[in-house]
Write a protein that holds these residues in place. Structure first.
Motif, PDB file in Angstrom:
ATOM      1  N   PRO A 175      16.398  -6.522  13.665  1.00  0.00           N
ATOM      2  CA  PRO A 175      16.622  -7.782  12.958  1.00  0.00           C
ATOM      3  C   PRO A 175      15.490  -8.830  12.839  1.00  0.00           C
ATOM      4  O   PRO A 175      15.384  -9.574  12.027  1.00  0.00           O
ATOM      5  CB  PRO A 175      17.626  -8.444  14.237  1.00  0.00           C
ATOM      6  CG  PRO A 175      18.042  -7.303  14.984  1.00  0.00           C
ATOM      7  CD  PRO A 175      16.973  -6.166  14.887  1.00  0.00           C
ATOM      8  N   THR A 176      14.432  -8.627  13.743  1.00  0.00           N
ATOM      9  CA  THR A 176      13.153  -9.460  13.592  1.00  0.00           C
ATOM     10  C   THR A 176      12.428  -8.905  12.074  1.00  0.00           C
ATOM     11  O   THR A 176      11.929  -9.708  11.530  1.00  0.00           O
ATOM     12  CB  THR A 176      12.207  -9.171  14.567  1.00  0.00           C
ATOM     13  OG1 THR A 176      13.221  -9.693  15.912  1.00  0.00           O
ATOM     14  CG2 THR A 176      11.049 -10.283  14.517  1.00  0.00           C
ATOM     15  N   VAL A 177      12.697  -7.666  11.936  1.00  0.00           N
ATOM     16  CA  VAL A 177      11.972  -7.079  10.816  1.00  0.00           C
ATOM     17  C   VAL A 177      12.642  -7.680   9.687  1.00  0.00           C
ATOM     18  O   VAL A 177      11.976  -8.083   8.506  1.00  0.00           O
ATOM     19  CB  VAL A 177      12.031  -5.388  10.548  1.00  0.00           C
ATOM     20  CG1 VAL A 177      11.513  -5.113   9.220  1.00  0.00           C
ATOM     21  CG2 VAL A 177      11.212  -4.861  11.646  1.00  0.00           C
ATOM     22  N   SER A 178      14.033  -7.645   9.625  1.00  0.00           N
ATOM     23  CA  SER A 178      14.733  -8.356   8.432  1.00  0.00           C
ATOM     24  C   SER A 178      14.326  -9.826   8.360  1.00  0.00           C
ATOM     25  O   SER A 178      14.241 -10.190   7.106  1.00  0.00           O
ATOM     26  CB  SER A 178      16.273  -8.131   8.803  1.00  0.00           C
ATOM     27  OG  SER A 178      16.642  -6.765   8.743  1.00  0.00           O
ATOM     28  N   TYR A 228      15.046  -1.323  -0.574  1.00  0.00           N
ATOM     29  CA  TYR A 228      13.690  -0.995  -1.286  1.00  0.00           C
ATOM     30  C   TYR A 228      13.058  -2.218  -1.410  1.00  0.00           C
ATOM     31  O   TYR A 228      13.353  -3.306  -2.006  1.00  0.00           O
ATOM     32  CB  TYR A 228      13.398  -0.006  -2.267  1.00  0.00           C
ATOM     33  CG  TYR A 228      13.951   1.345  -1.824  1.00  0.00           C
ATOM     34  CD1 TYR A 228      12.993   2.380  -1.479  1.00  0.00           C
ATOM     35  CD2 TYR A 228      15.236   1.747  -1.593  1.00  0.00           C
ATOM     36  CE1 TYR A 228      13.296   3.674  -1.096  1.00  0.00           C
ATOM     37  CE2 TYR A 228      15.675   2.861  -1.062  1.00  0.00           C
ATOM     38  CZ  TYR A 228      14.807   3.866  -0.926  1.00  0.00           C
ATOM     39  OH  TYR A 228      15.196   5.113  -0.620  1.00  0.00           O
ATOM     40  N   TYR A 229      11.549  -2.585  -0.740  1.00  0.00           N
ATOM     41  CA  TYR A 229      10.678  -3.639  -1.168  1.00  0.00           C
ATOM     42  C   TYR A 229       9.515  -3.522  -2.072  1.00  0.00           C
ATOM     43  O   TYR A 229       9.165  -2.095  -2.080  1.00  0.00           O
ATOM     44  CB  TYR A 229      10.399  -4.303   0.184  1.00  0.00           C
ATOM     45  CG  TYR A 229      11.439  -5.044   0.949  1.00  0.00           C
ATOM     46  CD1 TYR A 229      11.951  -6.092   0.641  1.00  0.00           C
ATOM     47  CD2 TYR A 229      12.143  -3.994   1.846  1.00  0.00           C
ATOM     48  CE1 TYR A 229      13.032  -6.745   1.262  1.00  0.00           C
ATOM     49  CE2 TYR A 229      13.411  -4.460   2.565  1.00  0.00           C
ATOM     50  CZ  TYR A 229      13.621  -5.677   2.365  1.00  0.00           C
ATOM     51  OH  TYR A 229      14.667  -6.510   3.168  1.00  0.00           O
ATOM     52  N   ARG A 230       9.396  -4.287  -2.848  1.00  0.00           N
ATOM     53  CA  ARG A 230       8.460  -3.955  -3.665  1.00  0.00           C
ATOM     54  C   ARG A 230       7.347  -5.503  -3.746  1.00  0.00           C
ATOM     55  O   ARG A 230       8.014  -6.545  -3.666  1.00  0.00           O
ATOM     56  CB  ARG A 230       8.774  -3.802  -5.241  1.00  0.00           C
ATOM     57  CG  ARG A 230       7.577  -3.851  -6.309  1.00  0.00           C
ATOM     58  CD  ARG A 230       8.364  -3.228  -7.518  1.00  0.00           C
ATOM     59  NE  ARG A 230       8.752  -1.999  -7.680  1.00  0.00           N
ATOM     60  CZ  ARG A 230       8.202  -0.939  -7.919  1.00  0.00           C
ATOM     61  NH1 ARG A 230       6.884  -0.883  -8.228  1.00  0.00           N
ATOM     62  NH2 ARG A 230       8.693   0.114  -7.893  1.00  0.00           N
ATOM     63  N   CYS A 281      13.320   1.351   5.932  1.00  0.00           N
ATOM     64  CA  CYS A 281      13.303   2.450   7.252  1.00  0.00           C
ATOM     65  C   CYS A 281      11.957   3.136   7.353  1.00  0.00           C
ATOM     66  O   CYS A 281      11.435   3.552   8.354  1.00  0.00           O
ATOM     67  CB  CYS A 281      14.350   3.634   6.867  1.00  0.00           C
ATOM     68  SG  CYS A 281      13.999   4.536   5.112  1.00  0.00           S
ATOM     69  N   ASP A 282      10.760   3.011   6.272  1.00  0.00           N
ATOM     70  CA  ASP A 282       9.789   3.324   6.584  1.00  0.00           C
ATOM     71  C   ASP A 282       8.400   2.501   6.866  1.00  0.00           C
ATOM     72  O   ASP A 282       7.637   2.797   7.281  1.00  0.00           O
ATOM     73  CB  ASP A 282       9.213   4.076   5.013  1.00  0.00           C
ATOM     74  CG  ASP A 282       9.896   5.321   4.579  1.00  0.00           C
ATOM     75  OD1 ASP A 282      10.123   5.876   5.385  1.00  0.00           O
ATOM     76  OD2 ASP A 282      10.007   5.163   3.344  1.00  0.00           O
ATOM     77  N   ILE A 283       8.855   1.142   6.995  1.00  0.00           N
ATOM     78  CA  ILE A 283       8.018   0.126   7.328  1.00  0.00           C
ATOM     79  C   ILE A 283       8.414  -0.631   8.491  1.00  0.00           C
ATOM     80  O   ILE A 283       7.796  -1.679   8.838  1.00  0.00           O
ATOM     81  CB  ILE A 283       7.684  -0.871   6.233  1.00  0.00           C
ATOM     82  CG1 ILE A 283       8.980  -1.462   5.543  1.00  0.00           C
ATOM     83  CG2 ILE A 283       7.215  -0.125   5.226  1.00  0.00           C
ATOM     84  CD1 ILE A 283       8.827  -2.749   4.629  1.00  0.00           C
ATOM     85  N   SER A 312       0.829  -1.218  -0.085  1.00  0.00           N
ATOM     86  CA  SER A 312       0.050   0.011   0.181  1.00  0.00           C
ATOM     87  C   SER A 312       0.758   1.063  -0.056  1.00  0.00           C
ATOM     88  O   SER A 312       0.319   2.377  -0.058  1.00  0.00           O
ATOM     89  CB  SER A 312      -0.805  -0.191   1.207  1.00  0.00           C
ATOM     90  OG  SER A 312       0.042  -0.052   2.252  1.00  0.00           O
ATOM     91  N   HIS A 313       2.270   1.070  -0.045  1.00  0.00           N
ATOM     92  CA  HIS A 313       3.157   2.476  -0.023  1.00  0.00           C
ATOM     93  C   HIS A 313       2.917   3.241  -1.202  1.00  0.00           C
ATOM     94  O   HIS A 313       2.766   2.642  -2.214  1.00  0.00           O
ATOM     95  CB  HIS A 313       4.388   1.855   0.412  1.00  0.00           C
ATOM     96  CG  HIS A 313       5.426   2.775   1.136  1.00  0.00           C
ATOM     97  ND1 HIS A 313       5.862   3.749   0.269  1.00  0.00           N
ATOM     98  CD2 HIS A 313       5.468   3.308   2.340  1.00  0.00           C
ATOM     99  CE1 HIS A 313       6.638   4.654   0.919  1.00  0.00           C
ATOM    100  NE2 HIS A 313       6.308   4.577   2.156  1.00  0.00           N
ATOM    101  N   GLU A 314       3.064   4.476  -1.051  1.00  0.00           N
ATOM    102  CA  GLU A 314       3.111   5.203  -2.161  1.00  0.00           C
ATOM    103  C   GLU A 314       4.253   4.924  -3.371  1.00  0.00           C
ATOM    104  O   GLU A 314       5.264   4.713  -2.926  1.00  0.00           O
ATOM    105  CB  GLU A 314       3.128   6.753  -1.598  1.00  0.00           C
ATOM    106  CG  GLU A 314       3.046   7.974  -2.875  1.00  0.00           C
ATOM    107  CD  GLU A 314       3.088   9.140  -2.297  1.00  0.00           C
ATOM    108  OE1 GLU A 314       3.665  10.075  -3.180  1.00  0.00           O
ATOM    109  OE2 GLU A 314       2.916   9.531  -1.351  1.00  0.00           O
ATOM    110  N   GLY A 315       4.051   4.840  -4.385  1.00  0.00           N
ATOM    111  CA  GLY A 315       4.758   4.457  -5.461  1.00  0.00           C
ATOM    112  C   GLY A 315       5.004   2.771  -5.768  1.00  0.00           C
ATOM    113  O   GLY A 315       5.925   2.460  -6.469  1.00  0.00           O
TER     114      GLY A 315
END
Length: 134
Positions: free
Chosen positions: A78-81, A103-105, A68-70, A59-62
């Motif tokens: 480390p858990t996010v990774s 950046y993730y897509r 860094c934004d999520i 749902s992120h713009e673009g």
């Protein structure tokens, strides 16, 4: 997931789209490989943190999001990774490093394949038959 090869929604090596993993649930029974592929996707999304991360990217713009934004999902970096890695392994995300950030897509074909699987919308690749109402 077993040791058998599972066809991901995205090629994990280069992130290029491949054919959707599975036919709609209503089209015909899954083969063992199709069931394992779909189960891997659902297993990856079955964790609330992963589902939040996937949703944040989708749902992120673009259509893409910097890690860094999520990252504010209530767990350590480390858990996010770890969770993002699991989503990539399931073929649900692609990533690209730009400097110090990743950046993730979510590729549109992934969302399309997921929708097709769940809604029963056939793209002409299967029989397209459905059961009449009872």
């Amino acid at each position: 997931m077993s040791n058998t090869e599972v066809l991901p929604l995205l090629d994990p090596v280069d992130g290029q789209s491949v054919a959707p993993c599975c036919p709609p649930l209503t089209e015909r029974p899954f083969t063992a490989l199709e069931a394992e592929t779909a189960a891997a996707m659902f297993k990856a999304l079955g964790d609330p943190v992963r589902l939040r991360l996937f949703s944040a990217v989708a749902s992120h713009e673009g259509g893409e999001a910097c890690v860094c934004d999520i990252s504010d999902v209530g767990v350590s970096q480390p858990t996010v990774s770890h969770h993002l890695k699991k989503l990539k392994e399931a073929g649900l995300l692609t990533s690209e490093r730009r400097g110090t950030w990743v950046y993730y897509r979510v590729e549109p074909s992934v969302l399309s394949a997921m929708g097709r699987l769940l809604t029963g919308t056939s793209t002409g690749t299967g029989t397209g038959t459905s059961r009449p109402p009872a």
